[in-house]
Design a protein around this motif. Sequence first.
Motif, PDB file in Angstrom:
ATOM      1  N   LEU A  96       0.870  -1.174   0.000  1.00 28.58           N
ATOM      2  CA  LEU A  96       0.000   0.000   0.000  1.00 28.58           C
ATOM      3  C   LEU A  96       0.902   1.218   0.000  1.00 28.58           C
ATOM      4  N   SER A  97       0.947   1.894  -1.140  1.00 27.04           N
ATOM      5  CA  SER A  97       1.894   2.983  -1.333  1.00 27.04           C
ATOM      6  C   SER A  97       1.168   4.305  -1.541  1.00 27.04           C
ATOM      7  N   CYS A  98       1.900   5.380  -1.369  1.00 28.92           N
ATOM      8  CA  CYS A  98       1.394   6.699  -1.725  1.00 28.92           C
ATOM      9  C   CYS A  98       1.289   6.810  -3.250  1.00 28.92           C
ATOM     10  N   LEU A  99       0.517   7.768  -3.696  1.00 26.95           N
ATOM     11  CA  LEU A  99       0.325   8.014  -5.126  1.00 26.95           C
ATOM     12  C   LEU A  99       1.572   8.582  -5.799  1.00 26.95           C
ATOM     13  N   ASP A 100       2.493   9.096  -5.031  1.00 25.01           N
ATOM     14  CA  ASP A 100       3.634   9.887  -5.515  1.00 25.01           C
ATOM     15  C   ASP A 100       4.375   9.210  -6.677  1.00 25.01           C
ATOM     16  N   SER A 101       4.573   9.969  -7.750  1.00 30.22           N
ATOM     17  CA  SER A 101       5.217   9.427  -8.951  1.00 30.22           C
ATOM     18  C   SER A 101       6.699   9.139  -8.746  1.00 30.22           C
ATOM     19  N   ARG A 102       7.264   9.646  -7.660  1.00 32.04           N
ATOM     20  CA  ARG A 102       8.691   9.431  -7.382  1.00 32.04           C
ATOM     21  C   ARG A 102       8.947   8.146  -6.598  1.00 32.04           C
ATOM     22  N   VAL A 103       7.884   7.379  -6.381  1.00 30.12           N
ATOM     23  CA  VAL A 103       8.018   6.116  -5.644  1.00 30.12           C
ATOM     24  C   VAL A 103       7.567   4.971  -6.565  1.00 30.12           C
ATOM     25  N   ILE A 113       6.485  -8.335 -13.425  1.00 30.66           N
ATOM     26  CA  ILE A 113       5.099  -8.769 -13.575  1.00 30.66           C
ATOM     27  C   ILE A 113       4.824  -9.987 -12.701  1.00 30.66           C
ATOM     28  N   GLY A 114       3.737  -9.914 -11.925  1.00 31.76           N
ATOM     29  CA  GLY A 114       3.318 -11.049 -11.113  1.00 31.76           C
ATOM     30  C   GLY A 114       3.941 -11.144  -9.738  1.00 31.76           C
ATOM     31  N   ASP A 115       4.877 -10.245  -9.404  1.00 32.49           N
ATOM     32  CA  ASP A 115       5.564 -10.331  -8.107  1.00 32.49           C
ATOM     33  C   ASP A 115       4.776  -9.697  -6.964  1.00 32.49           C
ATOM     34  N   LEU A 116       4.147  -8.546  -7.244  1.00 37.29           N
ATOM     35  CA  LEU A 116       3.541  -7.756  -6.176  1.00 37.29           C
ATOM     36  C   LEU A 116       2.138  -7.288  -6.543  1.00 37.29           C
ATOM     37  N   PHE A 117       1.260  -7.242  -5.529  1.00 35.11           N
ATOM     38  CA  PHE A 117       0.062  -6.426  -5.631  1.00 35.11           C
ATOM     39  C   PHE A 117       0.467  -5.023  -5.189  1.00 35.11           C
ATOM     40  N   VAL A 118      -0.050  -3.985  -5.853  1.00 38.99           N
ATOM     41  CA  VAL A 118       0.254  -2.616  -5.445  1.00 38.99           C
ATOM     42  C   VAL A 118      -1.038  -1.804  -5.402  1.00 38.99           C
ATOM     43  N   ALA A 119      -1.348  -1.266  -4.225  1.00 34.39           N
ATOM     44  CA  ALA A 119      -2.473  -0.342  -4.065  1.00 34.39           C
ATOM     45  C   ALA A 119      -1.889   1.040  -3.820  1.00 34.39           C
ATOM     46  N   ARG A 120      -2.403   2.050  -4.531  1.00 39.44           N
ATOM     47  CA  ARG A 120      -1.830   3.385  -4.390  1.00 39.44           C
ATOM     48  C   ARG A 120      -2.922   4.406  -4.107  1.00 39.44           C
ATOM     49  N   VAL A 121      -2.650   5.260  -3.131  1.00 43.93           N
ATOM     50  CA  VAL A 121      -3.554   6.354  -2.787  1.00 43.93           C
ATOM     51  C   VAL A 121      -2.723   7.425  -2.088  1.00 43.93           C
TER      52      VAL A 121
END
Length: 247
Positions: A96-103, A113-121
Motif C-alpha cells: 500500500l503505497s502513496c500516489l507519488d510518482s517518485r516512488v 510482472i506477477g511479483d507484487l500487488f500494489v495499491a496506491r492512494v
Amino acid sequence: MNTKSNFFRIMSLILILFVSTSCEKAKDQPVPFDQEDMIDDEFLTEKFQSQLTPDFVLDVLKKRNKEFVDEKLTIRNTSERIRKASLGQYPGAVVLSCLDSRVPVEDVFHSGIGDLFVARVAGNISNEDIIGSLEFACKVSGAKVVVVLGHEHCGAIKSAIDNVELGNITALLAKIKPAIDAVNNFKGEKSSKNPGYLEAVTQSNVKETISNIRKNSSILKEMEEKGEIKIIGGEYHMETGNVEFIN
C-alpha cells in the motif's frame, strides 16, 4: 572545388548508410547479460507461493530493495513473464503505497510482472476499498506480507499539516490528522517546513494506517494472529532509494 564537394558529399552518404545499416543489425541482436541479473520468477507459481512464509517474503523484499539501492540492472524478461502470469497470479506481497510518482514501487523492490500487488492512494491512507483490496490480495490470492509504504517529502503529509482544504482532497487529508495528533508531544517546530517534524508525522501515519487495517479488517487481523501474514510499515528514502522498515 566542385569535385571536392562531390567527393565529400558521396563520402558522407556512404558513412550515413554504414551507420544506418549497423544500427539496423544491432537492433536484431540480443543484448548480452548474465543470467543472475534476470529477475527470478519466484512468485509466478501457486505451488511455490503456497510454501512461502511471511518472514521469507519479507527477506526477499529487503534483498531486492538492496539490489535497487545498489543499482543492480533490472531485466524484466517481460514477454516470458506475461506468458507465465497470464493464467493466474501468485504475488508474495501487497504494497500500500502513496500516489507519488517518485516512488516506483515495483522498481523499489526490484520486481516484475506477477511479483507484487500494489495499491496506491495519496498519503497511503486506508479506507473500505483499500482494505477490501488488501483482503483480496491476502485471503483470496495468497499474499504473505502487507507493506504500508510511506515516503520522505510526502505532499499529502505536508498538506495535512498545513490544513489544506480543496474539494475531495479535504476528506482524504482528514484521514491523516490522527497521525498528526499522535505526535503532539514532538519537541520542535510543528511545521511542514521542519524535516524532523515531517519525518515524525510520516512514520506516525504509516503506523496509523497499519492500526486502521487491523481495526477494520477482522480477516487480516486473524490471519496475522495465526502467523499466515505479516503486516509491516516502511518509509522510502528518496535520496538513497532505501526502504526503512517500521515495526
